[in-house]
Design a protein around this motif. Structure first.
Motif, PDB file in Angstrom:
ATOM      1  N   PRO A 128      49.432  62.248  40.928  1.00 15.88           N
ATOM      2  CA  PRO A 128      48.735  62.444  39.468  1.00 15.88           C
ATOM      3  C   PRO A 128      50.430  63.609  38.792  1.00 15.88           C
ATOM      4  O   PRO A 128      51.309  63.231  38.476  1.00 15.88           O
ATOM      5  N   ILE A 147      53.206  62.078  36.617  1.00 13.48           N
ATOM      6  CA  ILE A 147      53.574  62.705  35.161  1.00 13.48           C
ATOM      7  C   ILE A 147      54.900  63.290  35.058  1.00 13.48           C
ATOM      8  O   ILE A 147      55.577  62.219  34.465  1.00 13.48           O
ATOM      9  N   LEU A 148      55.114  63.037  35.991  1.00 13.41           N
ATOM     10  CA  LEU A 148      56.644  63.681  36.749  1.00 13.41           C
ATOM     11  C   LEU A 148      57.767  62.429  36.333  1.00 13.41           C
ATOM     12  O   LEU A 148      58.922  62.010  35.135  1.00 13.41           O
ATOM     13  N   GLU A 174      57.104  59.358  34.719  1.00 11.84           N
ATOM     14  CA  GLU A 174      56.376  59.054  33.202  1.00 11.84           C
ATOM     15  C   GLU A 174      57.358  59.989  32.238  1.00 11.84           C
ATOM     16  O   GLU A 174      57.928  59.782  31.264  1.00 11.84           O
ATOM     17  N   THR A 175      58.074  61.580  32.616  1.00 13.65           N
ATOM     18  CA  THR A 175      58.106  62.136  31.819  1.00 13.65           C
ATOM     19  C   THR A 175      59.753  61.809  31.861  1.00 13.65           C
ATOM     20  O   THR A 175      60.781  61.462  30.451  1.00 13.65           O
ATOM     21  N   GLY A 184      49.338  57.317  27.011  1.00 16.71           N
ATOM     22  CA  GLY A 184      49.362  57.979  27.839  1.00 16.71           C
ATOM     23  C   GLY A 184      47.674  58.271  27.614  1.00 16.71           C
ATOM     24  O   GLY A 184      47.435  59.035  29.007  1.00 16.71           O
ATOM     25  N   VAL A 185      46.519  57.912  27.521  1.00 16.40           N
ATOM     26  CA  VAL A 185      45.308  57.626  28.217  1.00 16.40           C
ATOM     27  C   VAL A 185      45.724  57.779  29.513  1.00 16.40           C
ATOM     28  O   VAL A 185      44.431  57.198  30.121  1.00 16.40           O
ATOM     29  N   ILE A 226      48.090  57.747  31.933  1.00 18.63           N
ATOM     30  CA  ILE A 226      48.591  58.410  32.897  1.00 18.63           C
ATOM     31  C   ILE A 226      47.331  59.294  33.063  1.00 18.63           C
ATOM     32  O   ILE A 226      47.077  59.707  34.330  1.00 18.63           O
ATOM     33  N   ILE A 227      46.473  59.413  31.860  1.00 18.01           N
ATOM     34  CA  ILE A 227      45.037  60.570  32.384  1.00 18.01           C
ATOM     35  C   ILE A 227      44.253  59.850  33.114  1.00 18.01           C
ATOM     36  O   ILE A 227      43.601  60.148  34.377  1.00 18.01           O
ATOM     37  N   SER A 287      45.392  59.286  36.772  1.00 13.60           N
ATOM     38  CA  SER A 287      45.169  60.887  37.183  1.00 13.60           C
ATOM     39  C   SER A 287      44.019  61.592  37.930  1.00 13.60           C
ATOM     40  O   SER A 287      43.679  61.537  38.757  1.00 13.60           O
ATOM     41  N   ILE A 288      43.585  62.187  37.175  1.00 13.75           N
ATOM     42  CA  ILE A 288      41.805  61.834  37.343  1.00 13.75           C
ATOM     43  C   ILE A 288      41.267  61.656  38.515  1.00 13.75           C
ATOM     44  O   ILE A 288      41.483  62.251  39.087  1.00 13.75           O
ATOM     45  N   VAL A 295      42.770  63.383  40.898  1.00 16.86           N
ATOM     46  CA  VAL A 295      42.120  64.976  40.990  1.00 16.86           C
ATOM     47  C   VAL A 295      41.273  65.094  41.494  1.00 16.86           C
ATOM     48  O   VAL A 295      40.330  66.338  42.827  1.00 16.86           O
ATOM     49  N   PHE A 351      39.915  68.066  45.028  1.00 17.03           N
ATOM     50  CA  PHE A 351      39.344  68.561  44.435  1.00 17.03           C
ATOM     51  C   PHE A 351      38.390  68.820  45.208  1.00 17.03           C
ATOM     52  O   PHE A 351      37.869  69.960  45.831  1.00 17.03           O
ATOM     53  N   VAL A 373      41.233  70.158  35.713  1.00 19.46           N
ATOM     54  CA  VAL A 373      41.154  68.219  35.757  1.00 19.46           C
ATOM     55  C   VAL A 373      42.400  68.064  34.727  1.00 19.46           C
ATOM     56  O   VAL A 373      43.431  67.340  34.664  1.00 19.46           O
ATOM     57  N   SER A 398      46.326  68.706  35.715  1.00 18.44           N
ATOM     58  CA  SER A 398      46.573  68.089  36.632  1.00 18.44           C
ATOM     59  C   SER A 398      47.021  66.842  35.983  1.00 18.44           C
ATOM     60  O   SER A 398      47.496  65.933  36.638  1.00 18.44           O
ATOM     61  N   SER A 399      46.312  66.298  34.797  1.00 24.16           N
ATOM     62  CA  SER A 399      46.802  65.043  34.470  1.00 24.16           C
ATOM     63  C   SER A 399      46.566  64.648  33.396  1.00 24.16           C
ATOM     64  O   SER A 399      47.457  63.327  32.380  1.00 24.16           O
ATOM     65  N   LEU A 400      47.432  65.528  32.646  1.00 31.86           N
ATOM     66  CA  LEU A 400      48.019  65.841  30.832  1.00 31.86           C
ATOM     67  C   LEU A 400      49.161  66.292  30.592  1.00 31.86           C
ATOM     68  O   LEU A 400      49.612  66.649  30.816  1.00 31.86           O
ATOM     69  N   PRO A 401      50.070  64.532  30.647  1.00 32.73           N
ATOM     70  CA  PRO A 401      51.464  65.368  30.052  1.00 32.73           C
ATOM     71  C   PRO A 401      51.996  65.842  28.949  1.00 32.73           C
ATOM     72  O   PRO A 401      51.000  65.655  28.019  1.00 32.73           O
ATOM     73  N   TRP A 429      54.141  66.632  26.780  1.00 35.06           N
ATOM     74  CA  TRP A 429      54.621  65.722  25.450  1.00 35.06           C
ATOM     75  C   TRP A 429      53.502  65.221  25.088  1.00 35.06           C
ATOM     76  O   TRP A 429      54.127  64.233  23.827  1.00 35.06           O
ATOM     77  N   TRP A 430      52.633  64.471  25.595  1.00 31.80           N
ATOM     78  CA  TRP A 430      52.594  63.127  25.389  1.00 31.80           C
ATOM     79  C   TRP A 430      51.383  63.898  23.951  1.00 31.80           C
ATOM     80  O   TRP A 430      50.536  63.875  23.354  1.00 31.80           O
ATOM     81  N   TYR A 486      42.292  77.966  37.102  1.00 34.32           N
ATOM     82  CA  TYR A 486      41.710  77.970  38.586  1.00 34.32           C
ATOM     83  C   TYR A 486      42.433  78.518  39.426  1.00 34.32           C
ATOM     84  O   TYR A 486      41.115  79.154  40.266  1.00 34.32           O
ATOM     85  N   ALA A 528      59.252  71.545  33.313  1.00 29.70           N
ATOM     86  CA  ALA A 528      59.355  70.473  33.013  1.00 29.70           C
ATOM     87  C   ALA A 528      58.807  69.089  31.662  1.00 29.70           C
ATOM     88  O   ALA A 528      58.817  69.056  30.727  1.00 29.70           O
ATOM     89  N   THR A 531      60.294  68.797  27.608  1.00 30.29           N
ATOM     90  CA  THR A 531      60.166  67.596  26.896  1.00 30.29           C
ATOM     91  C   THR A 531      58.816  67.680  25.629  1.00 30.29           C
ATOM     92  O   THR A 531      59.567  67.105  24.888  1.00 30.29           O
TER      93      THR A 531
END
Ligand SMILES: Nc1ncnc2c1ncn2[C@@H]1O[C@H](COP(=O)(O)OP(=O)(O)O)[C@@H](O)[C@H]1O
Ligand code: SF4
Ligand SMILES: [Mg+2]
Lengths: 448, 357, 313
Positions: free
Chosen positions: A376, A380-381, A383-384, A423-424, A426-427, A430-431, A434, A438, B173, B176-179, B181-182, B240, B294, B298
């Motif tokens: 993820p 994210i990088l 997509e950024t 955006g959702v 991307i999340i 990723s989830i 993660v 974990f 979580v 680790s999964s949310l940009p 800027w978004w 965390y 980063a 953004t």
């Protein structure tokens, strides 16, 4: 230490842990979606930036399921077609007539009307007679007929009609305004928003060169709702864009993460294991790369190298491995201080063997956990970067969809679906990584 | 064996390490961007020579006799001197030294298109005028995240086995999964345009309030949404890490003996464990700053916050390479400073470091 | 009347593999100014017993039954706050096997001893008391200004003993206080403890797996196996004439150390979550009989102060 080793152990660990299992199922689902995207829509990708390709799609349509909440104001596109009549044929030209009937029941007019007539040779002249349910009518004609025309193509005809009725033409006329003119009651109230319901008749007359065939014909009464996630300002369906973004997100995420974790674990592991001067030197190198600011640096490199997907993954990995090296180094140091390692050293077992017997097995779970967590981070990088407008050419990415949402002021205009769903995604992608990361981390390092 | 090195020699060692890292990182940036740097510098020489020529023409306009040949000779001489100053007509190794010296003194040449509010085209002036806003936003955000993250991490370590235990991994979580800027984008759509509670962007209202107090309040109001986005994304990850560090410290022998001594749980947690874990937490702060750079940068774009991140975006849109390069160098130095400060803090907090090792 | 009396004390660990009965209905008495020793193989529950007396058991462990009487008052029934204020370190203090790592690494030795004085509201000058304590354990006063990592293991252990004595406790529990130290340092620490006991009138519980060491300092001995007391009695007596088969084997293994090779007791200690039926030593005992595999023997007095848990007696 557990005697069970290898992939089986990790699969077991993941499956036993509820969130790990859910994560695994999600990833399998995403991979399936990626394969589906590549096999079924691979040819669409190169057309993404080509706005003509999306002409017949409704623009800025919200998700279709929204129409469930308010069917009279939110609706999808309606298409109608007819069988053309040949009304004149000679050695110099042919004339065809296409008659369409449809019933309009919604409270709002379509967002646009698109006329699509595909012929075997170019259309020479075209005229549209638009008859409203109460019998009033408008004639639309275009100087340069093409196979696809929308209401903007008839702006002068419709503009004339509007000014006849209400005395002027609103300065900011859009397809929406013209569509209202075609569906409103004739008179002063033409543009006040009320819609004439009932049976509309449309008759299109075209003139072509002799022996021309009409291959297909359609009228699109464009709705304001389309597909699962709506469309953007060019009519591109967001759901399709999201689907096309899957393969590259997964690919680059996995690639980057694997390369950078392997690099980091090797450098950090050896550095922590050997200690002394080697450690200082490797630590110094790690620091040199760590201080390079990832994002602006990638921006510059993207300019210089114009990377493809693979090169972009390599570049991101090049900038990310120090993070893993630092963590791997401290794990290695603590493994080194454990008594059995010291015992081995006392017994004179050569250090490369200690490295393979004690270090690698102990660092492997660490590496797997961080590979999962690194995916993820890499996605994210990437997509950024795409959001900043730096996407490898020919790829549709979620970041580039969001970039276009940003530059077309989606937030100001309330086109939330254009912002929300990419955006959702991307999340969502990723989830599971993660969760797996974990769960391995927890299983291996305990209580963390 | 018990060689006590002392804080001063520790400091000296770290300073040497960081200076060499700075030079190496700069050289690496230089090597990787070599073709672009040469191009940028040539363009800089060209514009400066052009400016020089215009100045002479303007100056001699009143004097009637304009000798173009003479002026061209002058301009070429000036151009040569610039070429020498930027090392463009030197052999490669000299070029490297001259240009490294320029980079280390923040002399990045001129921007192609952008200019600073005061009209200067010098890249370092442009960056310097945007940098403070980034620092304000980023520092405030980071401080809030450190404070709240440490608190949440400690609480969850203390109440391990309760709901807290579930909350921290969950917000991690998110981290680790949310940009960032978004999230900012979404917050703007929801809270600035949907429900109109916050401004959609900018640093202050236009025109900005006159009194310093109102100005600050106005700015804080504009900072609220970007800070919220930054906070939501980063607090979980930090909590965390703190939680992991605290829990692993809790397993050390001294915690058990501290309890045996009759010290209260909260005293052990806040005084002994937190204090012992603090050098590691400090390292995590430095890494977190490096990692959230980063995202933070953004975020400025979506919030139209005119800091370095926004500047980067505009420079990308305009293809203004000198500015993008300059930003790279400046951010490298800032990151290096953050890591260096971490070393100092760590050395100060951990008596074991002073002993060398 | 004993100063400390442990009655039917049980501590269980709730692990995924089952309930480990690390301390199983243990009874034990400590008289004033007496040193008792607890011996047994590693893993037999000695540390758990000591931690239980200090109420330092953390999940997955739990004290599930019994009483700990201090001057005839059940200190298990105290609430945590009262126990912290009145008992821990003030009346009963403890030194650990890992005491050299028992200091918080980021504070100076002096600071940490003073913290104990402060928390327990010691009346008197802290600095003077710290110096006095350091002198007691034969350390230089300058040690109070040092960080733990600046001291050697032996010095740290001494400093920890100083901290354990800070509040003039009545009971000192020593859990393998010398195991991690070299032989010379070990001897010095033992001598120090002997002197301190005499000077301060301490009652001591001394735990070790090293029987030879115990016979040297303890008045009475308890032999522990798999969470339970197998035999107890006067040290010299028990040493000369061990009754329980386990004690006998344990004695043999010391004797063998002197012969320069190690002869352990054959077999392994059973899983504490899965003890054999009947006598818990039956699967390793050379004298095991039919009844041993059916019924668990009780700890019976067989003569004078000698108690044995074995069907042979
Ligand atoms: N934290 C724990 N979790 C699970 N079991 C434990 C834990 N601590 C101790 N035990 C169990 O208690 C038994 C006794 O341990 P311990 O009291 O340390 O023995 P000793 O001090 O005699 O060597 C061990 O065999 C182990 O099975
Ligand atoms: S009871 Fe039986 S098995 Fe247990 S020690 Fe005595 S003789 Fe051996
Ligand atoms: Mg023990």
């Amino acid at each position: 230490m557990a005697t069970e080793t290898g992939i089986k152990l990790y699969v077991n660990t993941i499956i036993k842990n509820k969130s790990g299992l859910i994560g695994l199922i999600m990833i399998i689902f995403f991979v399936a979606l990626s394969i589906y995207a590549v096999t079924s829509f691979g040819k669409v990708s190169p057309q993404w930036e080509n706005s003509v390709y999306w002409e017949t799609y409704p623009k800025n349509a919200m998700p279709y399921w929204m129409s469930y909440f308010n069917p009279s104001k939110i609706f999808g596109t309606k298409t109608i077609s007819t069988s053309p009549l040949s009304i004149y044929s000679s050695s110099s030209y042919d004339i065809y007539q296409l008659n369409y009937n449809f019933t309009w029941t919604k409270d709002k007019p379509p967002t646009d009307v698109v006329f699509y007539i595909e012929t075997s040779s170019p259309i020479q002249a075209m005229q549209i007679l638009w008859i409203k349910p109460d019998g009033t009518n408008i004639t639309l004609s275009s100087n340069s007929p093409t196979s696809i025309t929308d209401l903007i193509s008839y702006s002068s005809s419709i503009g004339n009609y509007i000014s006849q009725q209400i005395g002027y033409v609103p300065s900011s006329s859009t397809s929406q305004t013209y569509s209202q003119a075609l569906f409103g009651y004739e008179g002063k109230n033409l543009l006040n928003g009320t819609v004439e319901k009932g049976l509309y008749k449309v008759s299109i007359t075209i003139v072509t060169s002799p022996n021309t065939k009409i291959l297909s014909n359609k009228i699109y009464l464009e709705g304001n709702a389309y597909g699962l996630f709506g469309t953007d300002i060019y009519g591109r369906p967001i759901d399709l864009g999201i689907l096309l973004g899957f393969p590259n997100a997964l690919e680059i995420g996995l690639l980057t993460s694997i390369i950078s974790v392997i690099g980091g674990v090797i450098v950090g592991g050896i550095s922590g294991f050997l200690g002394g001067k080697t450690d200082s030197a490797m630590n110094w190198i790690t620091l040199v790369i760590l201080v390079l600011p990832a994002l602006p640096f990638l921006v510059v490199l993207s300019y210089i190298m114009r990377p493809n997907l693979f090169l972009e993954a390599l570049l991101i990995a090049f900038l990310s491995w120090p993070f893993y090296a630092i963590i791997a180094r401290s794990s290695a140091q603590s493994i080194k201080n454990e008594t059995f390692v010291e015992a081995d050293k006392v017994l004179g077992i050569p250090s490369y063997r200690i490295f393979f017997t004690h270090f690698l097995p102990r660092l492997t779970p660490f590496a797997i956990a961080y590979t999962a967590l690194g995916v993820p981070a890499a996605i994210i990088l990437v997509e950024t970067l795409a959001f900043l407008g730096l996407t490898p050419t020919g790829l549709v990415t979620w970041g580039s969809i969001l970039n276009s949402a940003e530059s077309n002021l989606a937030a100001v205009n309330g086109w939330w679906w254009w912002i929300l769903f990419p955006g959702v995604m991307i999340i969502l992608v990723s989830i599971p990584f993660v969760m797996i990361g974990f769960s391995i981390e927890k299983a291996v390092f305990g209580g963390k | 064996m018990l060689k006590v090195m002392g804080y001063k020699s520790y400091l000296a060692k770290e300073i040497i390490i960081y200076i060499t890292v700075l030079i190496a990182a700069m050289s690496l940036l230089y090597l990787l961007t070599y073709p672009v740097i040469q191009e940028v510098l040539k363009a800089t020489v060209q514009t400066e020579a052009e400016g020089f020529k215009q100045a002479i023409l303007k100056h001699s306009a009143g004097h009637g006799s304009i000798n173009l040949t003479n002026i061209n000779i002058l301009v070429n001489k000036y151009k040569d001197s610039l070429m020498t100053a930027y090392g463009l007509n030197q052999p490669l190794y000299l070029r490297y030294f001259i240009q490294m010296k320029n980079l280390l003194t923040f002399n990045f040449g001129n921007a192609y298109f952008l200019e600073a509010p005061n009209g200067s085209h010098k890249v370092y002036v442009i960056i310097a005028s945007y940098l403070p806003y980034t620092i304000i936003l980023f520092t405030t955000g980071t401080l809030i995240v450190i404070f709240a993250g440490t608190l949440i991490g400690l609480l969850s370590a203390r109440y391990a086995g309760t709901v807290w235990d579930k909350i921290v991994p969950t917000i991690a979580v998110i981290h680790s999964s949310l940009p960032t800027w978004w999230l900012g984008f979404l917050l703007i759509a929801a809270l600035a345009y949907g429900v109109k509670v916050f401004p959609p962007g900018g640093i202050t209202s236009i025109p900005p309030p006159k009194s310093p107090l109102m100005y600050s309040i106005n700015m804080l109001y504009h900072m609220a949404l970007p800070l919220l986005a930054f906070f939501i994304v980063n607090v979980g990850g930090f909590a965390y890490v703190v939680r992991s560090l605290v829990i692993s410290t809790t397993k050390e022998d001294f915690v058990m003996t501290a309890k045996a001594r009759g010290l209260s749980d909260s005293r052990i947690l806040y005084r002994h464990i937190l204090r012992t874990a603090s050098p590691s937490i400090s390292t995590q702060v430095a890494l977190a700053i490096a990692g959230s750079f980063a995202g933070g940068l953004t975020t400025e774009i979506v919030f139209n916050w005119h800091g370095v991140g926004w500047l980067t975006y505009v420079a990308i849109l305009l293809n203004d390479l000198p500015v993008i390069l300059g930003i790279n160098f400046v951010l490298t130095v800032i990151l290096l400073l953050a890591l260096f400060i971490n070393e100092l803090v760590k050395g100060y907090l951990d008596p074991r470091i002073k002993a060398g090792g | 009347m004993p100063i400390l009396s442990v009655k039917d004390f049980s501590i269980h660990f709730y692990t995924p593999k089952g309930v480990r009965k690390a301390v199983d209905k243990v009874n034990l008495d400590l008289n004033k100014k007496e040193v008792i020793g607890i011996a047994g193989e590693s893993g037999s529950g000695k540390s758990t017993l000591a931690m239980g007396i200090m109420r330092l058991i953390t999940p997955p462990g739990k004290i599930v039954g019994g009483k700990v009487l201090f001057n005839n008052e059940d200190i298990l029934s105290y609430d945590e706050d009262k126990f912290n204020k009145e008992i821990r370190w003030k009346k009963i203090s403890m030194i650990f096997q890992g005491s050299m790592n028992g200091f918080t690494p980021v504070f100076k030795i002096g600071q940490q001893i003073e913290e104990v004085l402060e928390v327990h509201e010691y009346k008197g000058n802290f600095k003077e008391r710290v110096n006095e304590l350091l002198k007691m354990v034969e350390l230089d006063p300058s040690v109070s200004d040092k960080y733990p990592h600046e001291l050697s293991g032996g010095m740290r252990q001494r400093a920890f003993i100083a901290m354990a004595l800070a509040l003039n406790p009545e009971i000192l529990i020593c859990d393998e206080p010398t195991t991690a130290l070299d032989v010379i340092t070990q001897a010095k620490i033992i001598n120090l403890l002997k002197t301190l006991k005499k000077e301060l009138g301490l009652s001591i519980i001394f735990i070790t797996h090293d029987l030879a060491l115990l016979s040297e300092i303890s008045d009475r001995l308890y032999i522990m196996y798999a969470g339970s007391i197998m035999e107890s009695g006067y040290s010299l007596d028990l040493y000369k004439n061990p009754k329980h088969p386990y004690t006998q084997l344990l004695m043999d293994s010391i004797a063998d150390i002197n012969k320069d090779y190690i002869k352990g007791i054959p077999g392994f200690m059973p899983d504490l979550a899965n003890l054999p039926k009947g006598c818990r030593f039956s699967d390793r005992c050379p004298y095991a009989m039919e009844i041993c595999k059916q019924k668990e023997p009780e700890l019976k007095r067989i003569e004078g102060d000698r108690y044995v848990s074995c069907w042979l007696y």
